[in-house]
Design a protein around this motif. Structure first.
Motif, PDB file in Angstrom:
ATOM      1  N   ILE A  50       0.827  -1.208   0.000  1.00 28.58           N
ATOM      2  CA  ILE A  50       0.000   0.000   0.000  1.00 28.58           C
ATOM      3  C   ILE A  50       0.862   1.259   0.000  1.00 28.58           C
ATOM      4  N   PHE A  51       1.847   1.312   0.899  1.00 25.88           N
ATOM      5  CA  PHE A  51       2.606   2.544   1.100  1.00 25.88           C
ATOM      6  C   PHE A  51       3.912   2.593   0.314  1.00 25.88           C
ATOM      7  N   ASP A  52       4.556   1.452   0.128  1.00 29.87           N
ATOM      8  CA  ASP A  52       5.864   1.442  -0.531  1.00 29.87           C
ATOM      9  C   ASP A  52       6.019   0.121  -1.276  1.00 29.87           C
ATOM     10  N   PRO A  53       5.355  -0.006  -2.435  1.00 29.17           N
ATOM     11  CA  PRO A  53       5.315  -1.295  -3.118  1.00 29.17           C
ATOM     12  C   PRO A  53       6.699  -1.865  -3.413  1.00 29.17           C
ATOM     13  N   VAL A  54       6.925  -3.083  -2.953  1.00 25.98           N
ATOM     14  CA  VAL A  54       8.149  -3.822  -3.268  1.00 25.98           C
ATOM     15  C   VAL A  54       7.735  -5.226  -3.640  1.00 25.98           C
ATOM     16  N   SER A  55       8.605  -5.907  -4.357  1.00 18.26           N
ATOM     17  CA  SER A  55       8.287  -7.279  -4.752  1.00 18.26           C
ATOM     18  C   SER A  55       8.374  -8.206  -3.547  1.00 18.26           C
ATOM     19  N   ALA A  56       7.603  -9.279  -3.608  1.00 16.83           N
ATOM     20  CA  ALA A  56       7.654 -10.248  -2.515  1.00 16.83           C
ATOM     21  C   ALA A  56       9.044 -10.848  -2.381  1.00 16.83           C
ATOM     22  N   GLY A  57       9.667 -11.105  -3.516  1.00 19.07           N
ATOM     23  CA  GLY A  57      11.013 -11.667  -3.494  1.00 19.07           C
ATOM     24  C   GLY A  57      12.012 -10.740  -2.826  1.00 19.07           C
ATOM     25  N   GLY A  58      11.920  -9.436  -3.141  1.00 20.75           N
ATOM     26  CA  GLY A  58      12.839  -8.475  -2.542  1.00 20.75           C
ATOM     27  C   GLY A  58      12.634  -8.324  -1.050  1.00 20.75           C
ATOM     28  N   TYR A  59      11.363  -8.302  -0.628  1.00 21.41           N
ATOM     29  CA  TYR A  59      11.051  -8.139   0.796  1.00 21.41           C
ATOM     30  C   TYR A  59      11.558  -9.322   1.608  1.00 21.41           C
ATOM     31  N   PHE A  60      11.216 -10.526   1.170  1.00 21.11           N
ATOM     32  CA  PHE A  60      11.580 -11.714   1.952  1.00 21.11           C
ATOM     33  C   PHE A  60      13.065 -12.037   1.835  1.00 21.11           C
ATOM     34  N   ALA A  61      13.693 -11.665   0.728  1.00 22.07           N
ATOM     35  CA  ALA A  61      15.139 -11.857   0.613  1.00 22.07           C
ATOM     36  C   ALA A  61      15.874 -10.959   1.610  1.00 22.07           C
ATOM     37  N   ALA A  62      15.385  -9.712   1.772  1.00 18.07           N
ATOM     38  CA  ALA A  62      16.000  -8.805   2.737  1.00 18.07           C
ATOM     39  C   ALA A  62      15.790  -9.291   4.164  1.00 18.07           C
ATOM     40  N   LEU A  63      14.606  -9.858   4.439  1.00 18.91           N
ATOM     41  CA  LEU A  63      14.341 -10.400   5.772  1.00 18.91           C
ATOM     42  C   LEU A  63      15.244 -11.592   6.073  1.00 18.91           C
ATOM     43  N   LEU A  64      15.339 -12.508   5.111  1.00 24.30           N
ATOM     44  CA  LEU A  64      16.146 -13.709   5.320  1.00 24.30           C
ATOM     45  C   LEU A  64      17.619 -13.366   5.486  1.00 24.30           C
ATOM     46  N   LYS A  65      18.061 -12.290   4.879  1.00 24.02           N
ATOM     47  CA  LYS A  65      19.454 -11.865   5.042  1.00 24.02           C
ATOM     48  C   LYS A  65      19.745 -11.473   6.486  1.00 24.02           C
ATOM     49  N   GLU A  66      18.751 -10.874   7.145  1.00 22.54           N
ATOM     50  CA  GLU A  66      18.922 -10.454   8.540  1.00 22.54           C
ATOM     51  C   GLU A  66      18.586 -11.568   9.533  1.00 22.54           C
ATOM     52  N   LEU A  67      17.855 -12.583   9.072  1.00 20.50           N
ATOM     53  CA  LEU A  67      17.436 -13.674   9.954  1.00 20.50           C
ATOM     54  C   LEU A  67      18.562 -14.702  10.041  1.00 20.50           C
ATOM     55  N   THR A  68      19.564 -14.393  10.834  1.00 22.98           N
ATOM     56  CA  THR A  68      20.756 -15.223  10.947  1.00 22.98           C
ATOM     57  C   THR A  68      20.514 -16.423  11.854  1.00 22.98           C
ATOM     58  N   VAL A  69      21.471 -17.337  11.837  1.00 20.90           N
ATOM     59  CA  VAL A  69      21.392 -18.516  12.707  1.00 20.90           C
ATOM     60  C   VAL A  69      21.374 -18.099  14.175  1.00 20.90           C
ATOM     61  N   ALA A  70      22.161 -17.075  14.517  1.00 19.62           N
ATOM     62  CA  ALA A  70      22.213 -16.597  15.903  1.00 19.62           C
ATOM     63  C   ALA A  70      20.849 -16.100  16.365  1.00 19.62           C
ATOM     64  N   VAL A  71      20.133 -15.391  15.496  1.00 18.08           N
ATOM     65  CA  VAL A  71      18.796 -14.898  15.838  1.00 18.08           C
ATOM     66  C   VAL A  71      17.834 -16.062  16.053  1.00 18.08           C
ATOM     67  N   ILE A  72      17.877 -17.043  15.170  1.00 17.13           N
ATOM     68  CA  ILE A  72      16.982 -18.200  15.277  1.00 17.13           C
ATOM     69  C   ILE A  72      17.259 -18.987  16.553  1.00 17.13           C
ATOM     70  N   LEU A  73      18.534 -19.218  16.849  1.00 19.36           N
ATOM     71  CA  LEU A  73      18.893 -19.959  18.057  1.00 19.36           C
ATOM     72  C   LEU A  73      18.494 -19.204  19.321  1.00 19.36           C
ATOM     73  N   THR A  74      18.724 -17.893  19.322  1.00 19.06           N
ATOM     74  CA  THR A  74      18.366 -17.084  20.490  1.00 19.06           C
ATOM     75  C   THR A  74      16.858 -17.103  20.728  1.00 19.06           C
ATOM     76  N   SER A  75      16.094 -16.922  19.666  1.00 13.13           N
ATOM     77  CA  SER A  75      14.640 -16.934  19.780  1.00 13.13           C
ATOM     78  C   SER A  75      14.127 -18.299  20.252  1.00 13.13           C
ATOM     79  N   SER A  76      14.692 -19.368  19.698  1.00 14.62           N
ATOM     80  CA  SER A  76      14.277 -20.719  20.084  1.00 14.62           C
ATOM     81  C   SER A  76      14.628 -21.011  21.538  1.00 14.62           C
ATOM     82  N   LEU A  77      15.837 -20.615  21.946  1.00 20.57           N
ATOM     83  CA  LEU A  77      16.259 -20.843  23.331  1.00 20.57           C
ATOM     84  C   LEU A  77      15.363 -20.096  24.308  1.00 20.57           C
TER      85      LEU A  77
END
Length: 259
Positions: free
Chosen positions: A176-203
């Motif tokens: 609505i406010f800043d159209p971006v492709s789904a691929g671009g949005y989720f690729a940027a998210l996955l780049k920041e979603l590191t193993v350390a973040v996943i392990l910390t959240s799970s722990l």
């Protein structure tokens, strides 16, 4: 004043050996849970139903609202200083790593810790616990362990679910406010979603669930005879669960800086 403070501290530490023994027995029984019968598994399933399944709509609404609010507030601010790409890191850190697990734990505490403490406290007052003991059934094995496993698994799964909803929700705002492709949005998210973040959240999800379930069961079974003690046990379970959650969170956050 000092005498009262000293007596309070001594009273708290006097129950420490019992509390440690309680935790040790529950962990031992949890490791052997696969050998339990149908009745214990039914309690586990019912706990999962109440703590996990029935909480899904509430968790989804809160996660979507929080993720959307972060995007609406954070993206214009970061854009004004030319750092709008950091919005993805902001979402991941707040939703998945820091605020998300704590919010889930607080919600589960408010819903399940009160229910567990009240239920077990009522069973003590009505002598149901004594009935189990009289026929050779260990209440820790039959009543506490399934609730411990159910709440722990539920908090972990709800933490994952909260992260998914909170991270996916802002994408619909970008349309609505800043159209971006789904691929671009989720690729940027996955780049920041590191193993350390996943392990910390799970722990955090696992440890928070353990704290909530152990504290709720402990205070529920500590009710003595009067029915008026049941609501007090529920309040104590909630307050001490909050305290334990914050302590565990501080420990996990500080740990990487110590080692």
């Amino acid at each position: 004043m000092l005498k009262k403070l000293g007596n309070y501290v001594l009273q708290k530490f006097a129950s420490l050996p019992y509390a440690l023994g309680f935790v040790g027995h529950v962990l031992k029984y949890a490791a052997l849970f696969v050998t339990r019968g149908r009745a214990a598994r039914k309690i586990l399933i019912m706990q999962l139903l109440f703590t996990y399944i029935e909480a899904l709509p509430l968790i989804a609404v809160i996660a979507l609202a929080l993720g959307s609010a972060l995007y609406l507030v954070g993206n214009p601010l970061l854009l004004s200083i030319g750092q709008n790409a950091l919005i993805y890191k902001l979402l991941v850190v707040i939703i998945a790593q820091e605020l998300g697990p704590i919010l889930v734990a607080f919600i589960v505490t408010a819903r399940s810790a009160t229910a567990i403490a009240t239920e077990l406290g009522g069973m003590v007052v009505t002598h149901q616990i004594e009935s189990y003991v009289s026929v050779g059934v260990d209440p820790l094995n039959h009543l506490v362990t399934p609730r411990f496993m159910g709440v722990t698994a539920s908090v972990f799964l709800l933490t994952v679910y909260f992260s998914l909803c909170g991270l996916i929700g802002p994408y619909f705002l970008t349309l609505i406010f800043d159209p971006v492709s789904a691929g671009g949005y989720f690729a940027a998210l996955l780049k920041e979603l590191t193993v350390a973040v996943i392990l910390t959240s799970s722990l955090k999800g696992i440890l928070f669930g353990m704290v909530i379930s152990l504290v709720a069961c402990y205070f529920g079974l500590n009710v003595e005879r009067a029915s008026t003690e049941v609501p007090i046990a529920a309040i104590s379970a909630v307050g001490n669960s909050f305290f334990g959650i914050i302590l565990v969170d501080v420990f996990i956050v500080v740990l990487p800086y110590v080692f």
